[in-house]
Every structure is written in structure tokens, then in C-alpha cells.
Design a protein around this motif. Structure first.
Motif, PDB file in Angstrom:
ATOM      1  N   MET A  50       0.828  -1.201   0.000  1.00 52.73           N
ATOM      2  CA  MET A  50       0.000   0.000   0.000  1.00 52.73           C
ATOM      3  C   MET A  50       0.866   1.256   0.000  1.00 52.73           C
ATOM      4  O   MET A  50       0.539   2.246  -0.647  1.00 52.73           O
ATOM      5  CB  MET A  50      -0.906   0.015   1.231  1.00 52.73           C
ATOM      6  CG  MET A  50      -1.908  -1.103   1.275  1.00 52.73           C
ATOM      7  SD  MET A  50      -3.318  -0.778   0.215  1.00 52.73           S
ATOM      8  CE  MET A  50      -4.241   0.332   1.243  1.00 52.73           C
ATOM      9  N   VAL A  51       1.955   1.196   0.758  1.00 50.00           N
ATOM     10  CA  VAL A  51       2.866   2.339   0.776  1.00 50.00           C
ATOM     11  C   VAL A  51       3.375   2.610  -0.631  1.00 50.00           C
ATOM     12  O   VAL A  51       3.420   3.749  -1.087  1.00 50.00           O
ATOM     13  CB  VAL A  51       4.045   2.089   1.734  1.00 50.00           C
ATOM     14  CG1 VAL A  51       5.108   3.174   1.588  1.00 50.00           C
ATOM     15  CG2 VAL A  51       3.557   2.045   3.170  1.00 50.00           C
ATOM     16  N   LEU A  94      12.217   8.654 -16.180  1.00 48.54           N
ATOM     17  CA  LEU A  94      12.809   9.772 -15.473  1.00 48.54           C
ATOM     18  C   LEU A  94      12.882  11.021 -16.344  1.00 48.54           C
ATOM     19  O   LEU A  94      12.600  12.124 -15.890  1.00 48.54           O
ATOM     20  CB  LEU A  94      14.211   9.390 -14.985  1.00 48.54           C
ATOM     21  CG  LEU A  94      14.247   8.211 -14.008  1.00 48.54           C
ATOM     22  CD1 LEU A  94      15.682   7.878 -13.638  1.00 48.54           C
ATOM     23  CD2 LEU A  94      13.434   8.537 -12.771  1.00 48.54           C
ATOM     24  N   ASN A 137      -4.848   3.921 -11.260  1.00 48.32           N
ATOM     25  CA  ASN A 137      -5.508   5.205 -11.091  1.00 48.32           C
ATOM     26  C   ASN A 137      -5.441   6.046 -12.365  1.00 48.32           C
ATOM     27  O   ASN A 137      -5.130   7.228 -12.332  1.00 48.32           O
ATOM     28  CB  ASN A 137      -4.869   5.975  -9.937  1.00 48.32           C
ATOM     29  CG  ASN A 137      -5.903   6.575  -9.040  1.00 48.32           C
ATOM     30  OD1 ASN A 137      -7.045   6.136  -9.040  1.00 48.32           O
ATOM     31  ND2 ASN A 137      -5.541   7.578  -8.290  1.00 48.32           N
ATOM     32  N   ASP A 189       1.880   1.910  -3.376  1.00 49.13           N
ATOM     33  CA  ASP A 189       0.784   2.456  -4.161  1.00 49.13           C
ATOM     34  C   ASP A 189       0.614   3.947  -3.910  1.00 49.13           C
ATOM     35  O   ASP A 189       0.545   4.742  -4.844  1.00 49.13           O
ATOM     36  CB  ASP A 189      -0.528   1.737  -3.821  1.00 49.13           C
ATOM     37  CG  ASP A 189      -0.652   0.435  -4.577  1.00 49.13           C
ATOM     38  OD1 ASP A 189       0.287   0.083  -5.315  1.00 49.13           O
ATOM     39  OD2 ASP A 189      -1.684  -0.226  -4.427  1.00 49.13           O
ATOM     40  N   VAL A 190       0.566   4.288  -2.629  1.00 47.48           N
ATOM     41  CA  VAL A 190       0.390   5.694  -2.290  1.00 47.48           C
ATOM     42  C   VAL A 190       1.523   6.507  -2.900  1.00 47.48           C
ATOM     43  O   VAL A 190       1.322   7.588  -3.450  1.00 47.48           O
ATOM     44  CB  VAL A 190       0.354   5.887  -0.764  1.00 47.48           C
ATOM     45  CG1 VAL A 190       0.391   7.358  -0.408  1.00 47.48           C
ATOM     46  CG2 VAL A 190      -0.893   5.250  -0.192  1.00 47.48           C
ATOM     47  N   GLU A 191       2.708   5.966  -2.818  1.00 43.66           N
ATOM     48  CA  GLU A 191       3.869   6.614  -3.403  1.00 43.66           C
ATOM     49  C   GLU A 191       3.647   6.877  -4.892  1.00 43.66           C
ATOM     50  O   GLU A 191       3.867   7.974  -5.389  1.00 43.66           O
ATOM     51  CB  GLU A 191       5.087   5.711  -3.199  1.00 43.66           C
ATOM     52  CG  GLU A 191       6.370   6.292  -3.735  1.00 43.66           C
ATOM     53  CD  GLU A 191       7.571   5.466  -3.309  1.00 43.66           C
ATOM     54  OE1 GLU A 191       7.388   4.456  -2.601  1.00 43.66           O
ATOM     55  OE2 GLU A 191       8.693   5.846  -3.681  1.00 43.66           O
ATOM     56  N   GLN A 224       5.044   7.379 -15.593  1.00 41.43           N
ATOM     57  CA  GLN A 224       5.876   6.697 -14.605  1.00 41.43           C
ATOM     58  C   GLN A 224       5.131   5.559 -13.923  1.00 41.43           C
ATOM     59  O   GLN A 224       5.703   4.507 -13.634  1.00 41.43           O
ATOM     60  CB  GLN A 224       6.363   7.706 -13.563  1.00 41.43           C
ATOM     61  CG  GLN A 224       7.387   8.683 -14.124  1.00 41.43           C
ATOM     62  CD  GLN A 224       7.636   9.847 -13.199  1.00 41.43           C
ATOM     63  OE1 GLN A 224       6.737  10.299 -12.492  1.00 41.43           O
ATOM     64  NE2 GLN A 224       8.851  10.359 -13.203  1.00 41.43           N
ATOM     65  N   TYR A 228       0.775   6.992  -6.601  1.00 42.00           N
ATOM     66  CA  TYR A 228      -0.295   7.947  -6.872  1.00 42.00           C
ATOM     67  C   TYR A 228       0.149   9.361  -6.573  1.00 42.00           C
ATOM     68  O   TYR A 228      -0.293  10.318  -7.205  1.00 42.00           O
ATOM     69  CB  TYR A 228      -1.536   7.620  -6.030  1.00 42.00           C
ATOM     70  CG  TYR A 228      -2.092   6.245  -6.259  1.00 42.00           C
ATOM     71  CD1 TYR A 228      -1.857   5.565  -7.447  1.00 42.00           C
ATOM     72  CD2 TYR A 228      -2.851   5.613  -5.285  1.00 42.00           C
ATOM     73  CE1 TYR A 228      -2.360   4.299  -7.655  1.00 42.00           C
ATOM     74  CE2 TYR A 228      -3.369   4.351  -5.490  1.00 42.00           C
ATOM     75  CZ  TYR A 228      -3.111   3.693  -6.659  1.00 42.00           C
ATOM     76  OH  TYR A 228      -3.615   2.439  -6.856  1.00 42.00           O
ATOM     77  N   SER A 229       1.000   9.500  -5.564  1.00 42.59           N
ATOM     78  CA  SER A 229       1.338  10.828  -5.082  1.00 42.59           C
ATOM     79  C   SER A 229       2.444  11.483  -5.891  1.00 42.59           C
ATOM     80  O   SER A 229       2.385  12.669  -6.176  1.00 42.59           O
ATOM     81  CB  SER A 229       1.805  10.764  -3.627  1.00 42.59           C
ATOM     82  OG  SER A 229       0.906  10.020  -2.849  1.00 42.59           O
ATOM     83  N   LEU A 230       3.443  10.703  -6.215  1.00 42.50           N
ATOM     84  CA  LEU A 230       4.664  11.315  -6.731  1.00 42.50           C
ATOM     85  C   LEU A 230       4.881  11.095  -8.214  1.00 42.50           C
ATOM     86  O   LEU A 230       5.692  11.772  -8.813  1.00 42.50           O
ATOM     87  CB  LEU A 230       5.878  10.763  -5.955  1.00 42.50           C
ATOM     88  CG  LEU A 230       5.869  10.922  -4.443  1.00 42.50           C
ATOM     89  CD1 LEU A 230       7.025  10.163  -3.836  1.00 42.50           C
ATOM     90  CD2 LEU A 230       5.926  12.390  -4.077  1.00 42.50           C
TER      91      LEU A 230
END
Lengths: 229, 229
Positions: free
Chosen positions: A139-140, A226, A187, A142-144, A153, A146-148
Motif C-alpha cells: 500500500m505504501v 525519469l 488510477n 501504491d500511495v507513493e 511513470q 499515486y502521489s509522486l
DNA sequence: CGGACGGTTGAGTCTCGTCAATAAGCGTGG
DNA sequence: CCACGCTTATTGACGAGACTCAACCGTCCG
């Protein structure tokens, strides 16, 4: 289906590998097998949770629903994996909806059974903790994502993750579900997912053939994210 | 600092509440207290993980870093809460970076100690599983937010969550950190966060005064998110 | 006083989602 | 075997929401 069969199915699941024959039997007493047709709903958000599930064969998707009715795929569960363990411990209602993606054989194990083994076998507790930790870790990630990360990417990251780690040579992979579901998992809208795949194809990094995707140079793909990110 | 002190600190943490005096002593033998100044880094992504942490007082932020150097706040850990338990079980390197937001007192408990208690006390295992489950549950909520909700909805959701549940009357809350961090936590830029708060103020739903925010009508606020989404 | 920091506000840009049209598979049944 | 409908996938034109860049202000602190 007899409890003997359940026992054997349980024995094959990674989560229960180290259990003694007696413990397996005990657990089997709390288990039920479920044959479920493709597209059936196992439970909805808000349903009470009285135990956990494991997939013997088939696939299950765990999804969230937006108020507007848009579905977001949280996870796709494969054979040998389990789900709803965490909810079982909290005694909260299900936070997600579960639906089969194929005709599937599932095990449902009542909470009571799990708690019994847990009380008796410290190794089992460690196993469950390890399993839960992996979930959390995923999950971490995933959140990473979605967020960054940008759409490009996220797709690249997903493709590389599907490869067996450390593949520095050309490799082919098969998407674990249809592109709509993968898009949702990442997402993205199906449209954006499609466009990104085309972009990778034009850049000579990927060759898309239905659900088959050939990556000619994973390392270059990784770099591409990148720069063009 | 003597191990007696550690014992007492441990005893106050929810995670260890039900441990026997002997178990607490044993655990204390594996624990160290850490006084850490504001802004210090406890560990970085990729560092080895040899145990878990708990906050006695102060605050700790867990963050991710994008390749471009943008920081994303994953979680803000308050007194009584713990972190890095999950990573400890996996034996993987830390997936996030931890930094203190204030002068803080932390406990560090070595993995060996945890594993000993775990092997001996089934109740402890259940507690840890419950704790981990809550983490997982929180992450599901986060993913849901990031995936399905707009900036406005995320802010509203956050504000309502900060309220003690079921507050149908006007209420005032204090942001747990400065607005830049909250914005990051919500996956927003500070600019967007500020604009959304202004929007709520203009709509007569919130009154912003530094870190103090007064919500005149939480129910209306909740509705507002659905319409103006 | 000067500088750092936190916060607000405005203008412009861009990525991604929305909407719509069109193929392309695929199983069903006539 | 082909027609039909349905799902899945692709492609284009367009728009909106959030980010970026920049200027500006207040406050705290050395």
C-alpha cells in the motif's frame, strides 16, 4: 464438499504452510469452500466481516466505489493469496467490495478458527504479521505511485514490477487482467493507459499485442520514465 | 536513562498495555529511549531496520521523496503511536524517511525483544495484528481519498476527520502541523490548500485563524463537498 | 535591521479526464 | 457460416482542475 478437502486446500496456502496436521484439521472445521462464478459479488462495502478469504484458483478484485459510481480497483488477488484478514481483526465492516474476475474456488475461514490457532501457535502469529506487513508495504508503494509519479511513470513502474525482478534482458509479460482494470488499478482512465502504451510503443520500448507486452529493454524503459516523466 | 524508566514508558503505550510486568521488563531490556531535537532525521529510506519506534512525546513525520526532491508526508505520528513495526517483520530496508517535527522523546525497541514476547504471549500477537490492521485500514482510506476525491473533498474529509466523530454542532479544531505539511499529507500543494480553505471561508462554512479552524456547520460542510466536488 | 519561514494571491500552463466516434474481438444463436 | 450484440480497446478534440512560477505580506528571531 468434505472437510478433508478443505484441509488439503488449506495446506497448500502459503499462509498456513507451517501448521501442524492437527491445527489444519481444526482450521478446516471453521472453513468453507466456495465455488463462485465469474462476476459474482462476494461482499460489498459495509458488509459485516466474519472471517477471511483465500483464493485457491481464479481471481478476485477488491474495489472502491466513488459516490459518483466510478469504480477503483485496489487489488487483484491471485491464487494462494488471501484477503480480508485485516478487517477481521478490527471487527469493522468491509471497507471494499470483492468480486470474482473468473470462475473461482475460494476458501472462507471463520474468525473463530483463526483466533484459536493464533492463541496456540506463535509461529502462525508471526506468519500473519509478516503477511500483513507485506500488504502494508504494498500500500505504501501504491500511495507513493499515486502521489509522486505521473501517468507515464506509473505505467512504467507497473510493467517493470510485473517482470521478475532483475530482468535486464528483453522480456514478455501478460497483463493480469483486462486493460480497463489495470488502468483503474493504476488510477488512470482506460484512455490514458492506452495512450501511454502507444507512447512507449512509438519510443521503441514496448510492443503491445493485446494483453501480451514485450519489453525490449527494461533498463532503457526505466530511464525513459525519469526523463519524459 | 535506566531501564526502569523505559519500562514505565512502555507500559503507557497502547500497544503494550496488556503485557505482564515480567514481559514489560523483558521488553525494556531491548529498548532505548531517544531524546531527539526538532528537525532531526531518525532514519532514511533504504536504511536497515532493526526494530520499531514509539513516540512518548513530540511528533514524527514519515515522508517519501520523489526523484525530483519533492517531499510527500505519509503520516504524522503522535504520542502513544508507534511506527516501523511492519518493516521490522519483513526485514526489508525502510521504505520511508522519519524526521521529528518537535523536540521529542522516542522509544526504540529492538526486533529481538518483540519476537520474544510474540513467541510467548498470544495476546500480544493479537494486539500487534490489530495495530497493523488499523494501519492498513488507514491506508485504504488514504488511497480512497487520493483516487476518488477532488482537492476540495480531500480537505473537507480531513477537517471532518479531525473532529471527534459525530460532531453535528459548531466545532473548532487545531491543525496538527503547519499548513505546508498538512497540504503534503493531503497530496496538495500549499497554494491549493490555501485556496480551498479560502473557498470554504467564503462559503461561510469555515473560519480560518492560523492553525485554528472553526467549522460552523459540519453537516453542511459534508454536503458542500458532494455538490461543489 | 535583515533574513528566513509560513502563508496568501494572481496569472499562465499542462497533464489528465471527459465526451464522442470508431474499431476490433468474441460468444451466441439463427 | 455469418449476423448480431456486447464488451474491450483505440483515437481525437476539448475542457477543467491542479501545479508552477512569481510576487507579496506578516512574523519571528538572530
Amino acid at each position: 464438499m468434505s472437510s478433508i478437502d478443505i484441509r488439503q486446500q488449506l495446506a497448500h496456502l502459503p499462509l498456513f504452510h507451517q501448521l501442524s496436521p492437527e491445527q489444519l484439521s481444526e482450521l478446516a472445521g471453521h472453513g468453507k469452500t466456495l465455488r463462485v462464478d465469474k462476476g459474482e459479488t462476494l461482499f460489498r462495502r459495509g458488509d459485516a466481516c466474519d472471517g477471511m478469504y483465500a483464493v485457491v484458483y481464479g481471481k478476485v478484485k477488491l474495489t472502491l466505489m466513488s459516490p459518483q459510481g466510478v469504480e477503483k480497483v485496489m487489488e487483484i488477488i491471485h491464487p494462494g493469496q488471501s484477503f480480508a484478514e485485516a478487517v477481521m481483526f478490527l471487527g469493522k465492516p468491509m471497507p471494499v467490495e470483492a468480486q470474482t474476475l473468473e470462475d473461482s474456488l475460494l476458501l472462507h475461514i471463520g474468525a473463530a478458527g483463526i483466533f484459536q490457532i493464533l492463541a496456540a501457535d506463535p509461529n502462525f502469529a508471526r506468519n500473519m504479521l509478516a503477511g500483513m506487513s507485506m500488504r502494508l508495504h504494498g500500500m505504501v508503494r501504491d500511495v507513493e505511485r499515486y502521489s509522486l509519479e505521473s501517468a507515464l511513470q506509473r505505467v512504467i513502474g507497473y510493467l517493470l514490477q510485473q517482470l521478475d525482478a532483475g530482468a535486464d534482458q528483453p522480456a514478455t509479460l501478460t497483463l493480469e487482467a483486462n486493460k480497463n482494470l489495470i488502468a483503474s488499478r493504476l488510477n488512470l482512465t482506460p484512455e490514458t493507459f492506452s495512450r501511454v502504451l502507444q507512447q512507449l510503443a512509438k519510443a521503441g520500448l514496448a510492443e503491445v499485442n493485446g494483453r501480451e507486452i514485450r519489453l525490449s529493454d527494461p533498463a532503457a524503459l526505466s530511464r525513459y520514465g525519469l526523463d519524459a516523466g
